[in-house]
Enzyme design. Structure first.
Site, PDB file in Angstrom:
ATOM      1  N   ASP A   1      40.795  27.189  35.952  1.00 48.53           N
ATOM      2  CA  ASP A   1      39.774  26.473  35.177  1.00 48.53           C
ATOM      3  C   ASP A   1      38.525  26.205  36.021  1.00 48.53           C
ATOM      4  O   ASP A   1      38.609  26.111  37.244  1.00 48.53           O
ATOM      5  CB  ASP A   1      40.380  25.146  34.675  1.00 48.53           C
ATOM      6  CG  ASP A   1      39.538  24.520  33.581  1.00 48.53           C
ATOM      7  OD1 ASP A   1      38.680  25.221  33.007  1.00 48.53           O
ATOM      8  OD2 ASP A   1      39.729  23.322  33.306  1.00 48.53           O
TER       9      ASP A   1
ATOM     10  N   HIS B   1      32.865  33.588  35.621  1.00 44.97           N
ATOM     11  CA  HIS B   1      34.046  34.442  35.402  1.00 44.97           C
ATOM     12  C   HIS B   1      34.046  35.610  36.386  1.00 44.97           C
ATOM     13  O   HIS B   1      35.097  35.975  36.921  1.00 44.97           O
ATOM     14  CB  HIS B   1      34.081  34.951  33.960  1.00 44.97           C
ATOM     15  CG  HIS B   1      34.171  33.856  32.927  1.00 44.97           C
ATOM     16  ND1 HIS B   1      35.048  32.800  33.046  1.00 44.97           N
ATOM     17  CD2 HIS B   1      33.487  33.647  31.761  1.00 44.97           C
ATOM     18  CE1 HIS B   1      34.908  31.990  32.002  1.00 44.97           C
ATOM     19  NE2 HIS B   1      33.963  32.480  31.217  1.00 44.97           N
TER      20      HIS B   1
ATOM     21  N   LEU C   1      55.270  41.659  44.366  1.00 48.78           N
ATOM     22  CA  LEU C   1      54.836  40.574  43.470  1.00 48.78           C
ATOM     23  C   LEU C   1      54.769  41.033  42.011  1.00 48.78           C
ATOM     24  O   LEU C   1      54.239  42.104  41.714  1.00 48.78           O
ATOM     25  CB  LEU C   1      53.445  40.100  43.913  1.00 48.78           C
ATOM     26  CG  LEU C   1      52.767  39.063  43.017  1.00 48.78           C
ATOM     27  CD1 LEU C   1      53.482  37.714  43.100  1.00 48.78           C
ATOM     28  CD2 LEU C   1      51.288  38.901  43.402  1.00 48.78           C
TER      29      LEU C   1
HETATM   30  C1  FPP Z   1      38.497  28.927  32.471  1.00 48.59           C
HETATM   31  O1  FPP Z   1      37.242  28.454  32.947  1.00 48.59           O
HETATM   32  C2  FPP Z   1      38.596  30.374  32.686  1.00 48.59           C
HETATM   33  C3  FPP Z   1      38.771  31.305  31.707  1.00 48.59           C
HETATM   34  C4  FPP Z   1      38.867  30.942  30.286  1.00 48.59           C
HETATM   35  C5  FPP Z   1      38.821  32.742  32.004  1.00 48.59           C
HETATM   36  C6  FPP Z   1      39.505  33.099  33.277  1.00 48.59           C
HETATM   37  C7  FPP Z   1      39.112  34.472  33.627  1.00 48.59           C
HETATM   38  C8  FPP Z   1      38.907  34.938  34.876  1.00 48.59           C
HETATM   39  C9  FPP Z   1      39.143  34.166  36.089  1.00 48.59           C
HETATM   40  C10 FPP Z   1      38.387  36.320  35.077  1.00 48.59           C
HETATM   41  C11 FPP Z   1      39.194  37.438  34.492  1.00 48.59           C
HETATM   42  C12 FPP Z   1      40.617  37.414  34.934  1.00 48.59           C
HETATM   43  C13 FPP Z   1      41.317  38.508  35.293  1.00 48.59           C
HETATM   44  C14 FPP Z   1      42.766  38.326  35.519  1.00 48.59           C
HETATM   45  C15 FPP Z   1      40.735  39.831  35.470  1.00 48.59           C
HETATM   46  P1  FPP Z   1      36.237  27.831  31.893  1.00 48.59           P
HETATM   47  O2  FPP Z   1      35.358  28.934  31.406  1.00 48.59           O
HETATM   48  O3  FPP Z   1      36.992  27.122  30.824  1.00 48.59           O
HETATM   49  O4  FPP Z   1      35.447  26.835  32.786  1.00 48.59           O
HETATM   50  P2  FPP Z   1      34.845  25.418  32.327  1.00 48.59           P
HETATM   51  O5  FPP Z   1      36.027  24.534  32.020  1.00 48.59           O
HETATM   52  O6  FPP Z   1      34.096  24.965  33.521  1.00 48.59           O
HETATM   53  O7  FPP Z   1      33.986  25.660  31.134  1.00 48.59           O
END
Ligand code: FPP
Length: 270
Positions: free
Chosen positions: A38, A55, A149
């Site tokens: 997150d 991201h 893994l």
């Molecule tokens: C949450 O942060 C994150 C996500 C919803 C997406 C996670 C994706 C990645 C880390 C990249 C792609 C992953 C792979 C495995 C290739 P948020 O956007 O909710 O952050 P915020 O709470 O600050 O808004």
């Protein structure tokens, strides 16, 4: 002068990382770590950037954490990459995330193969764009014989849906006489979850300061140790994982027993 300072500082960081690593008991590592990645959006906003930039940087953390888990000999790592609720985000962000997923898998699959990492997916696979499904299926096939893994990506995942799906599958078996209601127990239930082939996570990490589970592995984390850190996912690196592991190892896992019982018997779940 600048370079000399940089080298010294880098060396200093290496020393801290090594120190923490030395304190980790390799015989008491969790077999399965689950992470809620997150804070990508906030990380980007704090830098005056679009959320999508967070991201992109989050992928760098994914790579480092996957490699570190591999180096430590962790058996399973489950990453919450996209929830069913995330479909409700602005279309531009959803599209960017799907594209990032495809590009990342395409770019990293050889590395996963080389590092003996096996890819798995849990969630509503069919709801992903076809190009994602194709790329993920190929990567799963390419890494299928790897024995290190197990990297499990939770994509279009909802724990409540997983539980409802399991209940439906069991009900169908009861209706057709394949299963008797009295035969349904924890083991049978567990066999009908998306995670049927994986052990339960012992450590659940959520980055970015939020203290909630957000519809993630609700059944499986019944006895997981929960670790919440204020660090945003794009800043969560090797050192942060070591800190989480050290914290995990300092906890007493009692599974409903008393502290005295734990100290005098061989723990079942070490
Ligand atoms: C949450 O942060 C994150 C996500 C919803 C997406 C996670 C994706 C990645 C880390 C990249 C792609 C992953 C792979 C495995 C290739 P948020 O956007 O909710 O952050 P915020 O709470 O600050 O808004």
């Amino acid at each position: 002068m600048g370079t000399a300072y940089f080298c010294t500082f880098a060396h200093f960081l290496d020393c801290i990382t090594m120190n923490i690593l030395d304190s980790i008991d390799r015989n008491k590592l969790p077999k399965h770590i689950a992470i809620i990645m997150d804070g990508n959006g906030r990380w980007a906003k704090e830098r005056g950037q679009d959320r999508v930039y967070g991201h992109y940087e989050g992928v760098v953390s994914v790579r480092e954490i996957v490699n570190t888990c591999g180096e430590l000999g962790i058996g399973y790592l489950t990453l919450y990459a996209f929830s069913t609720e995330n479909w409700n985000r602005p279309k531009q962000e959803v599209d960017a995330l799907m594209e990032l997923l495809v590009n990342t898998i395409r770019r990293e699959v050889d590395e996963l193969k080389k590092n003996n990492v096996r890819l798995h997916i849990i969630g509503d696979f069919e709801s992903l764009p076809e190009i994602c499904q194709k790329e993920l299926n190929e990567a799963k096939e390419i890494t299928a014989s790897n024995t290190g893994l197990n990297l499990i990506l939770a994509l279009s995942y909802s724990s409540r849906k997983e539980l409802v799906d399991a209940a439906k599958k069991i009900a169908e078996k009861v209706a057709t006489g394949l299963l008797k209601p009295e035969d349904i127990n924890n083991e049978v239930f567990q066999e009908h979850l998306y995670t049927a082939n994986y052990p339960d996570p012992e450590l659940m990490i959520r980055t970015s300061g939020e203290s909630r589970i957000s519809n993630y592995l609700l059944y499986q984390i019944a006895y997981a140790e929960l670790y919440f850190t204020p660090v945003h996912w794009p800043d969560f690196r090797k050192q942060n994982l070591y800190e989480a592991l050290l914290n995990y190892q300092q906890r007493e896992r009692r599974f409903g027993k008393t502290s005295e019982q734990i100290q005098t018997t061989t723990p079942e779940h070490v």
